[in-house]
Structure formats: structure tokens, C-alpha cells
Design an enzyme around this catalytic site. Structure first.
Site, PDB file in Angstrom:
ATOM      1  N   HIS A   1       0.847  -1.197   0.000  1.00 46.05           N
ATOM      2  CA  HIS A   1       0.000   0.000   0.000  1.00 46.05           C
ATOM      3  C   HIS A   1       0.884   1.249   0.000  1.00 46.05           C
ATOM      4  O   HIS A   1       0.666   2.189  -0.784  1.00 46.05           O
ATOM      5  CB  HIS A   1      -0.903  -0.040   1.237  1.00 46.05           C
ATOM      6  CG  HIS A   1      -1.728   1.184   1.453  1.00 46.05           C
ATOM      7  ND1 HIS A   1      -3.072   1.249   1.149  1.00 46.05           N
ATOM      8  CD2 HIS A   1      -1.417   2.404   1.967  1.00 46.05           C
ATOM      9  CE1 HIS A   1      -3.540   2.439   1.466  1.00 46.05           C
ATOM     10  NE2 HIS A   1      -2.553   3.162   1.961  1.00 46.05           N
ATOM     11  N   GLU A   2       1.887   1.264   0.875  1.00 44.79           N
ATOM     12  CA  GLU A   2       2.765   2.428   0.963  1.00 44.79           C
ATOM     13  C   GLU A   2       3.627   2.572  -0.290  1.00 44.79           C
ATOM     14  O   GLU A   2       3.893   3.687  -0.750  1.00 44.79           O
ATOM     15  CB  GLU A   2       3.649   2.334   2.216  1.00 44.79           C
ATOM     16  CG  GLU A   2       2.880   2.259   3.532  1.00 44.79           C
ATOM     17  CD  GLU A   2       1.855   3.368   3.689  1.00 44.79           C
ATOM     18  OE1 GLU A   2       2.072   4.468   3.136  1.00 44.79           O
ATOM     19  OE2 GLU A   2       0.834   3.144   4.364  1.00 44.79           O
TER      20      GLU A   2
ATOM     21  N   HIS B   1       1.741   4.376  -2.899  1.00 49.15           N
ATOM     22  CA  HIS B   1       1.789   5.828  -2.704  1.00 49.15           C
ATOM     23  C   HIS B   1       3.078   6.404  -3.291  1.00 49.15           C
ATOM     24  O   HIS B   1       3.073   7.471  -3.918  1.00 49.15           O
ATOM     25  CB  HIS B   1       1.721   6.165  -1.213  1.00 49.15           C
ATOM     26  CG  HIS B   1       0.358   6.031  -0.621  1.00 49.15           C
ATOM     27  ND1 HIS B   1      -0.778   6.468  -1.255  1.00 49.15           N
ATOM     28  CD2 HIS B   1      -0.056   5.517   0.580  1.00 49.15           C
ATOM     29  CE1 HIS B   1      -1.834   6.228  -0.486  1.00 49.15           C
ATOM     30  NE2 HIS B   1      -1.421   5.644   0.617  1.00 49.15           N
TER      31      HIS B   1
ATOM     32  N   GLU C   1      -6.383   6.896  -0.862  1.00 53.03           N
ATOM     33  CA  GLU C   1      -6.347   5.632  -0.126  1.00 53.03           C
ATOM     34  C   GLU C   1      -6.949   4.476  -0.922  1.00 53.03           C
ATOM     35  O   GLU C   1      -6.430   3.356  -0.889  1.00 53.03           O
ATOM     36  CB  GLU C   1      -7.060   5.783   1.219  1.00 53.03           C
ATOM     37  CG  GLU C   1      -6.324   6.663   2.224  1.00 53.03           C
ATOM     38  CD  GLU C   1      -4.901   6.210   2.469  1.00 53.03           C
ATOM     39  OE1 GLU C   1      -4.684   4.993   2.662  1.00 53.03           O
ATOM     40  OE2 GLU C   1      -4.000   7.067   2.439  1.00 53.03           O
TER      41      GLU C   1
END
Length: 298
Positions: A144-145, A148, A224
Site C-alpha cells: 500500500h505504501e 503511494h 487511499e
């Protein structure tokens, strides 16, 4: 899809910067009018202060954000082997450089990424995340990070954080100067047009931080969903990400978190329970239930 999203985020960066600079100009005009009766002078001073402040915080964004959140850098794999190797693997899959790795000593599970671009990125994980998540869940969170980082969300959020902080600083200065002795003269108070201008300036100064916060929160919520989907793309394991979000639902608030960094985390670190009609405007993240539902529909 990926490159379109990166291009879209770059366009959003330009729009966010433009919007925040307009807000900064209006604040400068209000401050200049209130304290010196010079709109242009106030705008110029506000712009100079904001540019200097932004240059410092953006140029040192990783160090500043990590200090604000009491994060400690992991210098080698031996310091936190599982976290280090998972970040290394996810960076490889995402085709981005290995970011710096930090640990936050807090029992609540959480994580975030920050930096200017993939070449200057960093990720942080709490000790609670490392203790409560199994390997598949930790891979989901780090993927997930990495999403980003790959999609330039970190630059977008860093710019938003820097500009919102600059606006808050200017408003705080105006408030302090007002109480110290910068109030209007009796001649201004006797002039109806001046009274309206003064009231309008005060109202603008009061509402500016609110507008900046709403804009920052909207950016955070939108990014998100994409990062959740990106995590599944990188790991090929939707259940790992879903399970991680399920555990985040039961997490307690973090003990020490800088409020201005809340939007950076994978889950709201303050766990604020808001139930008024406009609460969604101030949420830093979409509801975890909605995020889980979207992943299950993939």
C-alpha cells in the site's frame, strides 16, 4: 492506468499548489489590510514567507515528518529484518528505489510513506504493526505504501501538508499580532466601509485554515482507495490486504502522533469518532469498511 494516475496526480499537484497559493494571497491581503492598510504589501509578504517555509519543509520533508512523528531510522536489515526485507521486496515489485525505513515506537498498528518522489521516499511502521500483523498482512500494508510512492501520492501529500502548515502559521501570526496591539484605529471603526472590510478580513483569516484542512483531507481520502488496489496488484493477494484492514479496524489510537501528519497514515491514527452531518469533510481516510468492501469486489 498506472501512468495515467501518475499524470493525474501531477496535475492535481499543480491545482493544489495554485489553490493554496490563492488562499495564501487572500490571507496576505487580509493581514495586510488589517494591520497596515496595504493589500498588495500583505500579499507579497505572505507569499515570501510561504515560499521560504515551503522550500524548507519540502526540501527536508522526510526528516521533518519523521521527527514530528518520533520515528527512528532503521540503518540496516539486522535492526528489523522482516520489515526491511518486506519493504525491499515490495519496492522491487513496484519498480521504485528502496526507500528509507523508519520505526515508530507505538503499540497501535499503523504505517505511512512520505518524501518528494520515489528517489527520496521513506516509509515508517509502528512497532504495533510489526507485532500484530503476520507476514501477508505486513506485505499488504507495505505494498500500500509503495503504491503511494510509485504514484507520486507522497509528493502530493507533502505539498498539501507544507501549504496547510504555512497557512496555519500565517493565521497564528495574525492572531498574536492582533492581540498584542494591531487592532484598527477609532477612525476605521467609525467608517462603515472599513468596518465591513475589517470584518471580512477577520472572517477570511478564521476560515482559511478550515478551507486548507478540508482540501488536504479530500486529497488524503481519494488516494487511499487507489493505494489499496495497488497493494493487491503488487502482492497478488487481496486477502492479505483485507485482513490487514480488518485488524486496523480494532486498533486503538496512537499515543503520540502529530495531527498534521494524520492524513499520511494508512489508517486514521487518532481514531476520531465523528457523527455530525459534515464529519466526512474532515475525515483523513475513507471508512475502513468501505475500503474492505471495495477490495472484496475486485
Amino acid at each position: 492506468m498506472l501512468y495515467q494516475q501518475i499524470a493525474r496526480n501531477k496535475r492535481k499537484t499543480i491545482l493544489v499548489m495554485f489553490g493554496f497559493f490563492v488562499l495564501l494571497a487572500l490571507i496576505g491581503a487580509a493581514i495586510g489590510y488589517l494591520f497596515a492598510r496595504t493589500v498588495i504589501g500583505g500579499m507579497i509578504i505572505a507569499a515570501i514567507i510561504a515560499v521560504i517555509y515551503m522550500s524548507v519543509i519540502i526540501g527536508q520533508s522526510t526528516d521533518v515528518v519523521m521527527r514530528m512523528n518520533n520515528a527512528t531510522e532503521v540503518r540496516s536489515a539486522s535492526d528489523a529484518p522482516e520489515l526491511w526485507h518486506i519493504v525491499e521486496d515490495m519496492a522491487l515489485v513496484a519498480r521504485v528505489p528502496m526507500p528509507k525505513v523508519y520505526i515508530i515506537h507505538d503499540p497501535s498498528p499503523n504505517a505511512f510513506a512520505t518524501g518528494n518522489d520515489p528517489e527520496h521516499a521513506a516509509v515508517a511502521a509502528t512497532t504495533g504493526l510489526m507485532e500484530k500483523m503476520n507476514r501477508e498482512e505486513l506485505e499488504g500494508v507495505m505494498a500500500h505504501e509503495m503504491t503511494h510512492v510509485r504514484n507520486y501520492d507522497i509528493r502530493l501529500q507533502t505539498i498539501a501538508l507544507a501549504l496547510a502548515s504555512a497557512i496555519a502559521m500565517l493565521v497564528n501570526f495574525a492572531g498574536n499580532f492582533w492581540w498584542i496591539g494591531g487592532r484598527s484605529s477609532s477612525d476605521d471603526r467609525d467608517n462603515p466601509s472599513s468596518i465591513f472590510a475589517i470584518l471580512g478580513s477577520i472572517l477570511l483569516i478564521i476560515l482559511a485554515p478550515l478551507a486548507a484542512t478540508i482540501a488536504q483531507m479530500a486529497l488524503s481520502r481519494n488516494r487511499e482507495y487507489l493505494a489499496d488496489a495497488g497493494a493487491v496488484e503488487l502482492t497478488r493477494n487481496p486477502q492479505g490486504m483485507i485482513s490487514a484492514l480488518e485488524k486496523l479496524k480494532t486498533a486503538v489510537p496512537m499515543k503520540h502522533v502529530d495531527p498534521s501528519s494524520s492524513a499520511l497514515y494508512i489508517s486514521d491514527p487518532e481514531k476520531n469518532a465523528k457523527h455530525h452531518p459534515f464529519s466526512n469533510l474532515f475525515d483523513t481516510h475513507p471508512p475502513l469498511d468501505k475500503r474492505i468492501e471495495r477490495l472484496r469486489q475486485m
